[in-house]
Write a protein that holds these residues in place. Sequence first.
Motif, short mmCIF file in Angstrom:
data_model
loop_
_atom_site.label_atom_id
_atom_site.label_comp_id
_atom_site.label_asym_id
_atom_site.label_seq_id
_atom_site.Cartn_x
_atom_site.Cartn_y
_atom_site.Cartn_z
N PRO A 1 8.14 6.10 -19.60
CA PRO A 1 9.17 6.83 -18.84
C PRO A 1 8.69 7.30 -17.48
CG PRO A 1 9.18 7.53 -21.14
CD PRO A 1 7.98 6.66 -20.95
N ARG A 2 7.48 7.83 -17.42
CA ARG A 2 6.96 8.29 -16.13
C ARG A 2 6.61 7.12 -15.21
NH1 ARG A 2 3.68 13.96 -16.64
NH2 ARG A 2 4.92 14.88 -18.31
N ILE A 3 6.10 6.05 -15.80
CA ILE A 3 5.76 4.88 -14.98
C ILE A 3 7.01 4.33 -14.32
CG2 ILE A 3 4.91 2.51 -15.05
CD1 ILE A 3 3.02 3.32 -17.29
N LEU A 4 8.09 4.20 -15.06
CA LEU A 4 9.32 3.65 -14.50
C LEU A 4 9.95 4.60 -13.49
CD1 LEU A 4 10.76 2.01 -17.71
CD2 LEU A 4 10.05 0.83 -15.64
N SER A 5 9.79 5.90 -13.70
CA SER A 5 10.28 6.85 -12.69
C SER A 5 9.50 6.68 -11.38
CB SER A 5 10.13 8.28 -13.21
OG SER A 5 10.95 8.49 -14.35
N GLY A 6 8.18 6.50 -11.50
CA GLY A 6 7.38 6.24 -10.31
C GLY A 6 7.75 4.93 -9.64
N MET A 7 8.09 3.92 -10.44
CA MET A 7 8.51 2.64 -9.88
C MET A 7 9.82 2.77 -9.10
SD MET A 7 7.56 0.08 -13.05
CE MET A 7 8.43 -1.31 -12.31
N GLN A 8 10.71 3.63 -9.58
CA GLN A 8 11.97 3.83 -8.87
C GLN A 8 11.74 4.48 -7.50
OE1 GLN A 8 14.93 5.79 -11.25
NE2 GLN A 8 16.59 4.86 -10.10
N VAL A 9 10.86 5.47 -7.46
CA VAL A 9 10.50 6.08 -6.17
C VAL A 9 9.80 5.05 -5.28
CG1 VAL A 9 9.15 7.90 -5.06
CG2 VAL A 9 10.36 8.37 -7.21
N SER A 10 8.94 4.25 -5.88
CA SER A 10 8.20 3.25 -5.13
C SER A 10 9.13 2.20 -4.52
CB SER A 10 7.19 2.56 -6.06
OG SER A 10 6.55 1.50 -5.40
N LEU B 1 0.82 -1.20 0.00
CA LEU B 1 0.00 0.00 0.00
C LEU B 1 0.86 1.26 0.00
CD1 LEU B 1 -2.87 1.11 0.06
CD2 LEU B 1 -2.74 1.10 2.55
N ALA B 2 1.96 1.23 0.72
CA ALA B 2 2.83 2.40 0.75
C ALA B 2 3.53 2.61 -0.59
CB ALA B 2 3.88 2.24 1.85
N ALA B 3 3.83 1.51 -1.29
CA ALA B 3 4.58 1.62 -2.54
C ALA B 3 3.70 1.85 -3.76
CB ALA B 3 5.41 0.35 -2.75
N VAL B 4 2.40 1.67 -3.63
CA VAL B 4 1.53 1.73 -4.81
C VAL B 4 1.28 3.17 -5.26
CG1 VAL B 4 -0.71 1.86 -3.65
CG2 VAL B 4 -0.52 0.66 -5.83
N PHE B 5 1.32 4.14 -4.35
CA PHE B 5 0.93 5.50 -4.70
C PHE B 5 1.88 6.18 -5.69
CE2 PHE B 5 -1.41 4.92 -0.69
CZ PHE B 5 -2.68 5.22 -1.15
N PRO B 6 3.20 6.08 -5.54
CA PRO B 6 4.07 6.70 -6.57
C PRO B 6 3.84 6.13 -7.97
CG PRO B 6 5.33 6.19 -4.59
CD PRO B 6 4.00 5.55 -4.42
N ILE B 7 3.62 4.82 -8.06
CA ILE B 7 3.38 4.21 -9.37
C ILE B 7 2.02 4.64 -9.91
CG2 ILE B 7 3.20 2.02 -10.62
CD1 ILE B 7 4.92 0.76 -8.45
N LEU B 8 1.02 4.67 -9.05
CA LEU B 8 -0.33 5.04 -9.46
C LEU B 8 -0.37 6.47 -10.01
CD1 LEU B 8 -3.40 4.61 -9.57
CD2 LEU B 8 -3.49 5.23 -7.15
N ILE B 9 0.21 7.40 -9.29
CA ILE B 9 0.17 8.80 -9.71
C ILE B 9 1.02 9.01 -10.96
CG2 ILE B 9 0.80 11.15 -9.01
CD1 ILE B 9 0.11 10.29 -6.15
N SER B 10 2.17 8.35 -11.05
CA SER B 10 3.02 8.48 -12.24
C SER B 10 2.33 7.90 -13.47
CB SER B 10 4.36 7.78 -12.01
OG SER B 10 5.06 8.38 -10.95
N THR B 11 1.61 6.81 -13.29
CA THR B 11 0.89 6.22 -14.42
C THR B 11 -0.22 7.14 -14.91
OG1 THR B 11 1.35 4.00 -13.54
CG2 THR B 11 -0.36 4.19 -15.21
N ILE B 12 -0.97 7.72 -13.97
CA ILE B 12 -2.03 8.66 -14.35
C ILE B 12 -1.45 9.84 -15.13
CG2 ILE B 12 -3.78 10.25 -13.47
CD1 ILE B 12 -4.16 8.34 -11.11
#
Length: 278
Positions: free
Chosen positions: A194-203, A148-159
Motif C-alpha cells: 500500500p505504501r509503495i503504490l502510494s509513493g508510485m502515485q506521487v512519483s 532521478l526525480a521520480a525515484v525518491f518518493p518510491i524509495l522513501i515509501s518503500t523504506i
Amino acid sequence: MTLTSSIQTRTKIARRQQRSGTPRWLLIGAEIAVPVLLLALWWFASAGSTNTFFPPLQVILERLGQLVQTPAFVVNVGSSVGNLTLSFLLATVIGVVLGLALGLVRPLSWFVEPTIHFFRAIPPVALVPIFVSLIGFGNETRIVAITLAAVFPILISTIDGVRAGEPTLEMVSRVYRLGWRERLFSVTLPAASPRILSGMQVSLITAFVVMIASEMLGSSTGLGAATLLAQQSFAIPDMWAGILVLGIIGYAATALFTLFRRRVLRWYIASQQQEKNA
C-alpha cells in the motif's frame, strides 16, 4: 463460522456499504460531468474572443484536429509518453530494490538516509539544468533527469512500508521457518505494497512535471518542446493545443495508475472496508 453465517455477515457488510457509501454511478457521473462543465464554461467564456493570447476554444480544437494528422505531432506525443513510461518504470525498479535493502538492513540506512533526504529536498525541476550541463541535450538526459526525480518518493515509501510491517506477520513467518525469499515475496512486499503504490502515485506526478520541464530546456522533440516553440513563435492556438494534450496525457496516466492500484490492492481495500463497517 458456518457457511450460512458467513454469507449473512457478507450480506450485512454489503448493505452497510450501500447505505453509508456514495453510489458508484454518482461518483462516475460527477467525474465525467465536471470536465464537461469546465469545457462548456471555457467554450462560452472564450467565444468571440479577440485576445491574441486567449483564442476561442473552437479555434483551439480545430487546430488540434489539424495537428493530430501531422507526423511531427505524433512523434512528439510518442516521445513524451515513451520517456515518461520508461523513466517511471526505471524509477519504480530502482526505488523498490533500494528501498527494500535500506528497509531491511538498518545499519546500511544509517549511512545512506542523510544523503537521500538531502537530494530529496532539492526541487526536481532544478536537477534538469545540472544533467543538461553534464550529459548534454540528448534524450538520455531527459530520461536520467526524470528517473532521478521520480525515484525518491518510491524509495522513501518503500523504506517506510518495510519498516512499518506488521510484527505479528514477521513473527509467524519466523515460527514457520520461511526462507528469506518466501518472507520477502509473501510477507514483506505484500505488507508494504500500500505504501509503495502510494509513493508510485506521487512519483508519477513528479515524473510528468519533470518530463515537461526537461523537454522545454534545450530539446527539439516532445510536447513540452513543441508547446514552448509555439509560444515563442506566437502560434498561440498551437500552444493551447499542446497544453490541452499535456493535460489529457496527465489525466489518463493518473487514471490508469489508479485503476492499477485498486486492482493490486483489492485485498487491502476490502479489509479496510470490513474493519470500517465492523
